[in-house]
Write a protein that holds these residues in place. Structure first.
Motif, PDB file in Angstrom:
ATOM      1  N   LEU A   1     -11.221  39.658 111.020  1.00 41.68           N
ATOM      2  CA  LEU A   1      -9.926  39.984 111.633  1.00 41.68           C
ATOM      3  C   LEU A   1     -10.098  40.495 113.064  1.00 41.68           C
ATOM      4  CD1 LEU A   1      -8.042  41.778 108.724  1.00 41.68           C
ATOM      5  CD2 LEU A   1      -7.519  39.552 109.723  1.00 41.68           C
ATOM      6  N   LEU A   2     -11.078  41.368 113.272  1.00 38.47           N
ATOM      7  CA  LEU A   2     -11.314  41.900 114.614  1.00 38.47           C
ATOM      8  C   LEU A   2     -11.775  40.806 115.574  1.00 38.47           C
ATOM      9  CD1 LEU A   2     -13.032  45.273 113.713  1.00 38.47           C
ATOM     10  CD2 LEU A   2     -10.820  44.995 114.812  1.00 38.47           C
ATOM     11  N   LEU A   3     -12.637  39.910 115.102  1.00 37.71           N
ATOM     12  CA  LEU A   3     -13.096  38.813 115.971  1.00 37.71           C
ATOM     13  C   LEU A   3     -11.980  37.838 116.288  1.00 37.71           C
ATOM     14  CD1 LEU A   3     -16.614  38.182 114.430  1.00 37.71           C
ATOM     15  CD2 LEU A   3     -16.117  39.057 116.720  1.00 37.71           C
ATOM     16  N   VAL A   4     -11.125  37.560 115.322  1.00 36.19           N
ATOM     17  CA  VAL A   4      -9.971  36.689 115.587  1.00 36.19           C
ATOM     18  C   VAL A   4      -9.058  37.334 116.618  1.00 36.19           C
ATOM     19  CG1 VAL A   4      -7.828  35.813 114.557  1.00 36.19           C
ATOM     20  CG2 VAL A   4     -10.003  35.413 113.425  1.00 36.19           C
ATOM     21  N   ARG A   5      -8.829  38.644 116.500  1.00 31.88           N
ATOM     22  CA  ARG A   5      -7.978  39.351 117.459  1.00 31.88           C
ATOM     23  C   ARG A   5      -8.584  39.298 118.858  1.00 31.88           C
ATOM     24  NH1 ARG A   5      -3.322  40.068 119.055  1.00 31.88           N
ATOM     25  NH2 ARG A   5      -2.757  42.105 119.804  1.00 31.88           N
TER      26      ARG A   5
ATOM     27  N   PRO B   1      -3.111  33.414 133.257  1.00 26.84           N
ATOM     28  CA  PRO B   1      -3.784  34.249 134.261  1.00 26.84           C
ATOM     29  C   PRO B   1      -2.762  35.058 135.056  1.00 26.84           C
ATOM     30  CG  PRO B   1      -3.763  31.971 134.960  1.00 26.84           C
ATOM     31  CD  PRO B   1      -3.189  31.997 133.576  1.00 26.84           C
ATOM     32  N   GLU B   2      -3.174  36.246 135.433  1.00 28.99           N
ATOM     33  CA  GLU B   2      -2.299  37.086 136.244  1.00 28.99           C
ATOM     34  C   GLU B   2      -2.251  36.550 137.664  1.00 28.99           C
ATOM     35  OE1 GLU B   2      -3.234  41.194 136.229  1.00 28.99           O
ATOM     36  OE2 GLU B   2      -3.367  41.295 134.053  1.00 28.99           O
ATOM     37  N   PRO B   3      -1.067  36.567 138.260  1.00 27.35           N
ATOM     38  CA  PRO B   3      -1.002  36.131 139.660  1.00 27.35           C
ATOM     39  C   PRO B   3      -1.729  37.131 140.555  1.00 27.35           C
ATOM     40  CG  PRO B   3       1.120  37.001 138.935  1.00 27.35           C
ATOM     41  CD  PRO B   3       0.222  36.950 137.730  1.00 27.35           C
ATOM     42  N   ALA B   4      -2.274  36.622 141.637  1.00 24.92           N
ATOM     43  CA  ALA B   4      -2.999  37.493 142.563  1.00 24.92           C
ATOM     44  C   ALA B   4      -2.020  38.477 143.190  1.00 24.92           C
ATOM     45  CB  ALA B   4      -3.679  36.661 143.633  1.00 24.92           C
TER      46      ALA B   4
ATOM     47  N   LEU C   1      -8.585  36.665 124.216  1.00 22.40           N
ATOM     48  CA  LEU C   1      -9.282  35.987 125.313  1.00 22.40           C
ATOM     49  C   LEU C   1      -8.628  34.643 125.636  1.00 22.40           C
ATOM     50  CD1 LEU C   1     -13.121  36.482 124.799  1.00 22.40           C
ATOM     51  CD2 LEU C   1     -11.713  37.296 126.676  1.00 22.40           C
ATOM     52  N   ALA C   2      -8.253  33.896 124.603  1.00 25.06           N
ATOM     53  CA  ALA C   2      -7.576  32.618 124.816  1.00 25.06           C
ATOM     54  C   ALA C   2      -6.226  32.826 125.501  1.00 25.06           C
ATOM     55  CB  ALA C   2      -7.392  31.888 123.492  1.00 25.06           C
ATOM     56  N   TYR C   3      -5.524  33.869 125.113  1.00 28.94           N
ATOM     57  CA  TYR C   3      -4.245  34.181 125.757  1.00 28.94           C
ATOM     58  C   TYR C   3      -4.447  34.514 127.230  1.00 28.94           C
ATOM     59  CZ  TYR C   3      -0.126  36.806 127.118  1.00 28.94           C
ATOM     60  OH  TYR C   3       0.978  37.256 127.793  1.00 28.94           O
TER      61      TYR C   3
ATOM     62  N   VAL D   1     -21.927  46.782 113.971  1.00 31.99           N
ATOM     63  CA  VAL D   1     -22.060  46.550 115.419  1.00 31.99           C
ATOM     64  C   VAL D   1     -21.145  45.422 115.867  1.00 31.99           C
ATOM     65  CG1 VAL D   1     -23.667  45.731 117.189  1.00 31.99           C
ATOM     66  CG2 VAL D   1     -24.366  47.529 115.613  1.00 31.99           C
ATOM     67  N   THR D   2     -21.038  44.357 115.078  1.00 29.32           N
ATOM     68  CA  THR D   2     -20.158  43.249 115.425  1.00 29.32           C
ATOM     69  C   THR D   2     -18.705  43.700 115.476  1.00 29.32           C
ATOM     70  OG1 THR D   2     -21.674  41.692 114.390  1.00 29.32           O
ATOM     71  CG2 THR D   2     -19.423  40.939 114.741  1.00 29.32           C
ATOM     72  N   GLY D   3     -18.268  44.434 114.467  1.00 28.18           N
ATOM     73  CA  GLY D   3     -16.891  44.916 114.431  1.00 28.18           C
ATOM     74  C   GLY D   3     -16.586  45.891 115.548  1.00 28.18           C
ATOM     75  N   LEU D   4     -17.532  46.783 115.827  1.00 25.41           N
ATOM     76  CA  LEU D   4     -17.329  47.751 116.905  1.00 25.41           C
ATOM     77  C   LEU D   4     -17.270  47.056 118.259  1.00 25.41           C
ATOM     78  CD1 LEU D   4     -17.020  50.748 117.536  1.00 25.41           C
ATOM     79  CD2 LEU D   4     -19.495  50.884 117.737  1.00 25.41           C
ATOM     80  N   ALA D   5     -18.124  46.065 118.465  1.00 28.36           N
ATOM     81  CA  ALA D   5     -18.105  45.324 119.735  1.00 28.36           C
ATOM     82  C   ALA D   5     -16.786  44.559 119.905  1.00 28.36           C
ATOM     83  CB  ALA D   5     -19.291  44.366 119.789  1.00 28.36           C
ATOM     84  N   ALA D   6     -16.290  43.946 118.848  1.00 23.15           N
ATOM     85  CA  ALA D   6     -15.018  43.223 118.936  1.00 23.15           C
ATOM     86  C   ALA D   6     -13.871  44.181 119.205  1.00 23.15           C
ATOM     87  CB  ALA D   6     -14.768  42.444 117.644  1.00 23.15           C
ATOM     88  N   SER D   7     -13.890  45.334 118.574  1.00 27.78           N
ATOM     89  CA  SER D   7     -12.839  46.325 118.774  1.00 27.78           C
ATOM     90  C   SER D   7     -12.849  46.868 120.200  1.00 27.78           C
ATOM     91  CB  SER D   7     -13.018  47.471 117.773  1.00 27.78           C
ATOM     92  OG  SER D   7     -12.081  48.481 117.988  1.00 27.78           O
ATOM     93  N   VAL D   8     -14.013  47.262 120.666  1.00 28.19           N
ATOM     94  CA  VAL D   8     -14.119  47.799 122.025  1.00 28.19           C
ATOM     95  C   VAL D   8     -13.799  46.719 123.061  1.00 28.19           C
ATOM     96  CG1 VAL D   8     -15.770  48.714 123.720  1.00 28.19           C
ATOM     97  CG2 VAL D   8     -15.687  49.650 121.411  1.00 28.19           C
ATOM     98  N   GLY D   9     -14.269  45.504 122.823  1.00 34.13           N
ATOM     99  CA  GLY D   9     -13.967  44.413 123.750  1.00 34.13           C
ATOM    100  C   GLY D   9     -12.479  44.155 123.878  1.00 34.13           C
ATOM    101  N   PHE D  10     -11.766  44.150 122.758  1.00 30.50           N
ATOM    102  CA  PHE D  10     -10.317  43.952 122.820  1.00 30.50           C
ATOM    103  C   PHE D  10      -9.644  45.111 123.543  1.00 30.50           C
ATOM    104  CE2 PHE D  10      -6.155  44.931 121.003  1.00 30.50           C
ATOM    105  CZ  PHE D  10      -5.456  43.810 121.411  1.00 30.50           C
ATOM    106  N   LEU D  11     -10.038  46.338 123.218  1.00 25.19           N
ATOM    107  CA  LEU D  11      -9.383  47.492 123.838  1.00 25.19           C
ATOM    108  C   LEU D  11      -9.664  47.588 125.330  1.00 25.19           C
ATOM    109  CD1 LEU D  11      -9.936  50.102 121.009  1.00 25.19           C
ATOM    110  CD2 LEU D  11      -7.788  49.013 121.667  1.00 25.19           C
ATOM    111  N   VAL D  12     -10.817  47.106 125.778  1.00 29.88           N
ATOM    112  CA  VAL D  12     -11.116  47.102 127.210  1.00 29.88           C
ATOM    113  C   VAL D  12     -10.251  46.071 127.932  1.00 29.88           C
ATOM    114  CG1 VAL D  12     -12.906  46.456 128.877  1.00 29.88           C
ATOM    115  CG2 VAL D  12     -13.436  48.042 127.044  1.00 29.88           C
ATOM    116  N   LEU D  13     -10.073  44.910 127.328  1.00 28.47           N
ATOM    117  CA  LEU D  13      -9.279  43.861 127.961  1.00 28.47           C
ATOM    118  C   LEU D  13      -7.781  44.118 127.881  1.00 28.47           C
ATOM    119  CD1 LEU D  13     -11.143  40.666 126.727  1.00 28.47           C
ATOM    120  CD2 LEU D  13     -11.218  41.703 128.994  1.00 28.47           C
TER     121      LEU D  13
END
Length: 109
Positions: free
Chosen positions: A83-87, A99-102, A92-94, A12-24
């Motif tokens: 690895l997935l959590l670091v990614r 931030p994207e300009p408005a 997120l830090a990046y 569940v942790t790995g899947l959440a990290a993977s999906v979270g990265f792919l959504v962002l």
């Protein structure tokens, strides 16, 4: 029982990290070498984790043959989760640092 609970937690942790990265992470051109390198491995691991979690829910886990087998499988899952959590957190830090300009629209005259 403990082995099954650890498997659930890691999957569940790995899947959440993977999906979270792919959504962002929404690349403009998915088939560029840079995008393949940065996001496709996360996509592939996410699909493998989803499959493994589905099979774990349907079939349950069989106890490992020896404690070494269980330790190796849990260790590999934990390393891939790391690895997935670091990614995920590095992206997120990046995003916070860049931030994207408005987006403004020009007035229609």
């Amino acid at each position: 029982m403990l082995y099954t609970m650890v498997l659930y937690a890691l999957l569940v942790t790995g899947l959440a990290a993977s999906v979270g990265f792919l959504v962002l992470h929404r690349p403009r051109r998915m088939f560029r070498a840079v995008e393949i390198n940065s996001s496709w491995w996360v996509l592939i691991l996410g699909l493998l984790y989803a499959r493994s979690l589905t099979l774990l829910v349907m079939r349950g886990s069989s106890p490992a043959d020896s404690w070494v087998d269980g330790l190796v499988s849990i260790g590999l899952l934990a390393a891939i989760d790391a690895l997935l959590l670091v990614r995920f957190f590095s992206y997120l830090a990046y995003l916070r640092a860049h931030p994207e300009p408005a987006k403004t629209t020009a007035p229609v005259s």
